[in-house]
Scaffold this active site. Structure first.
Site, short mmCIF file in Angstrom:
data_model
loop_
_atom_site.label_atom_id
_atom_site.label_comp_id
_atom_site.label_asym_id
_atom_site.label_seq_id
_atom_site.Cartn_x
_atom_site.Cartn_y
_atom_site.Cartn_z
CB CYS A 1 -0.92 0.02 1.22
SG CYS A 1 -1.94 1.51 1.21
N GLY B 1 -5.90 1.79 -12.95
CA GLY B 1 -6.68 1.91 -14.18
C GLY B 1 -5.85 1.65 -15.42
C1 LIG Z 1 -9.90 3.13 -4.42
C2 LIG Z 1 -8.90 2.00 -4.32
C3 LIG Z 1 -8.68 1.39 -3.10
C4 LIG Z 1 -7.74 0.34 -2.99
N1 LIG Z 1 -7.56 -0.26 -1.79
C5 LIG Z 1 -6.69 -1.31 -1.68
C6 LIG Z 1 -6.57 -2.01 -0.45
O1 LIG Z 1 -7.25 -1.73 0.55
N2 LIG Z 1 -5.67 -3.03 -0.40
C7 LIG Z 1 -4.92 -3.44 -1.50
O2 LIG Z 1 -4.15 -4.40 -1.39
N3 LIG Z 1 -5.07 -2.80 -2.68
C8 LIG Z 1 -5.92 -1.76 -2.80
N4 LIG Z 1 -6.08 -1.13 -4.01
C9 LIG Z 1 -5.27 -1.57 -5.18
C10 LIG Z 1 -6.06 -2.50 -6.09
O3 LIG Z 1 -6.43 -3.69 -5.43
C11 LIG Z 1 -5.25 -2.84 -7.37
O4 LIG Z 1 -4.06 -3.52 -6.99
C12 LIG Z 1 -4.88 -1.61 -8.17
O5 LIG Z 1 -5.93 -0.65 -8.16
C13 LIG Z 1 -4.52 -1.94 -9.64
O6 LIG Z 1 -5.60 -2.53 -10.31
P1 LIG Z 1 -6.66 -1.71 -11.22
O7 LIG Z 1 -5.85 -0.89 -12.16
O8 LIG Z 1 -7.49 -2.76 -11.90
O9 LIG Z 1 -7.47 -0.86 -10.29
C14 LIG Z 1 -7.01 -0.08 -4.14
C15 LIG Z 1 -7.25 0.54 -5.37
C16 LIG Z 1 -8.17 1.57 -5.48
C17 LIG Z 1 -8.40 2.21 -6.83
#
Ligand SMILES: Cc1cc2nc3c(=O)[nH]c(=O)nc-3n(C[C@H](O)[C@H](O)[C@H](O)COP(=O)(O)O)c2cc1C
Length: 291
Positions: free
Chosen positions: A125, A212
């Site tokens: 994170c 994204g």
């Molecule tokens: C609003 C938001 C909150 C997130 N919260 C967490 C979280 O609590 N724990 C975690 O491991 N990843 C968290 N992520 C990361 C996502 O799980 C993921 O790894 C990241 O967004 C990349 O994937 P994507 O491009 O499909 O969103 C979060 C992402 C977003 C956008």
């Protein structure tokens, strides 16, 4: 199919933090159709998260700086787990701690819950001052956390890796040597956005994590690099909006994928992606193997 000992109906999971605790989406999609639900990160004690604003839209993506806001483990066990138990979908609980002891305690307590089929360890994170990415950026600390969690549980462990490193294969190998059964990657990439009228950051905590479509090429490259140096399954994450995006990750070496930001654009995105992957498999019967 099976991944690191976890039975999945299909290779599509919802990514941590983008699907709440499942409840938030249950009125919109059939949770039974998902490969797995990965919960938002849970910490031992409740956390208020970072000061607002915590979300900013960017070209082809978004920045977030939620800061692991959640009600803590006890609340999850009492309020959220019973709801998730109603569904016949693998549940993977994502944990985050400020210290190794916190990760260990979370893993121990969650191991007692038969509903929990796997533990995803968030050492990536970017939005917290203690723990999180501080562990995942260093191969030595990655090894320490994962080894400690390994001792605390017999459940499958998925180490969630950060892309905010020079060479992700180093932390990937460290996590596997320490006993991770699978790796998930990538978490968000640290970014910033400035409002030119005020001259200030658009996020309360100055920086945030970029997610994204903007991050997909980086994620595909990292999945490719990691899956060629480890023997455990890799779960691809980053900018997956369609089934074709997911297929790119499979071709790079991922055994499963997680859908994150797409859930905010279209509540049905993950279910549509399952169907689009099936269509691809029909068109290319010998290309992918989900046994
Ligand atoms: C609003 C938001 C909150 C997130 N919260 C967490 C979280 O609590 N724990 C975690 O491991 N990843 C968290 N992520 C990361 C996502 O799980 C993921 O790894 C990241 O967004 C990349 O994937 P994507 O491009 O499909 O969103 C979060 C992402 C977003 C956008």
């Amino acid at each position: 199919m099976e991944l690191a000992g976890i039975k999945l109906k299909n290779p599509v999971m919802v990514a941590s933090g983008t699907f709440g605790w499942g409840k938030e989406y249950a009125d919109y999609i059939d949770l039974n159709k998902l490969g797995a639900i990965v919960t938002k990160s849970i910490t031992l004690k409740s956390r208020e998260g970072n000061p607002p604003p915590r979300i900013v839209e960017t070209p082809a993506g978004m920045l977030n700086s939620i800061g692991l806001q959640n009600e803590g483990l006890e609340h999850f066990l009492k309020e959220d787990l019973p709801f998730l138990a109603k569904f016949d979908t693998a549940l993977i609980v994502n944990i985050a701690g400020e210290s190794i002891d916190e990760y260990v305690e979370l893993a121990k307590k969650l191991s007692k819950e038969s509903m929990v089929k796997g533990i995803e360890v968030n050492i990536s994170c970017p939005n917290v001052k203690k723990g999180g990415m501080a562990f995942g950026c260093d191969a030595g600390l990655t090894k320490e956390v994962i080894a400690a969690v390994r001792k605390a549980t017999t459940q499958p462990i998925i180490a969630k890796l950060t892309p905010n490193v020079t060479d992700i294969t180093l932390t990937a190998k460290a996590a596997v040597e320490a006993g991770a059964d699978a790796l998930s990657l990538i978490n968000t990439i640290v970014g910033m956005s400035i409002d030119i009228e005020t001259g200030k950051s658009r996020l309360g905590s100055l920086t945030g994590g970029l997610s994204g479509p903007a991050i997909k090429p980086i994620a595909v490259r990292m999945v490719y690099e990691v899956s060629h140096v480890v023997k455990v399954p890799v779960i691809g994450i980053g900018g997956i909006m369609t089934g074709n995006d997911a297929v790119e990750f499979f071709l790079a070496g991922a055994k499963a994928v997680q859908v994150g930001t797409a859930n905010f654009v279209d509540t049905e995105a993950s279910i549509k992606i399952v169907k689009e992957i099936e269509d691809y498999v029909h068109r290319h019967p010998r290309t992918l193997n989900f046994s």
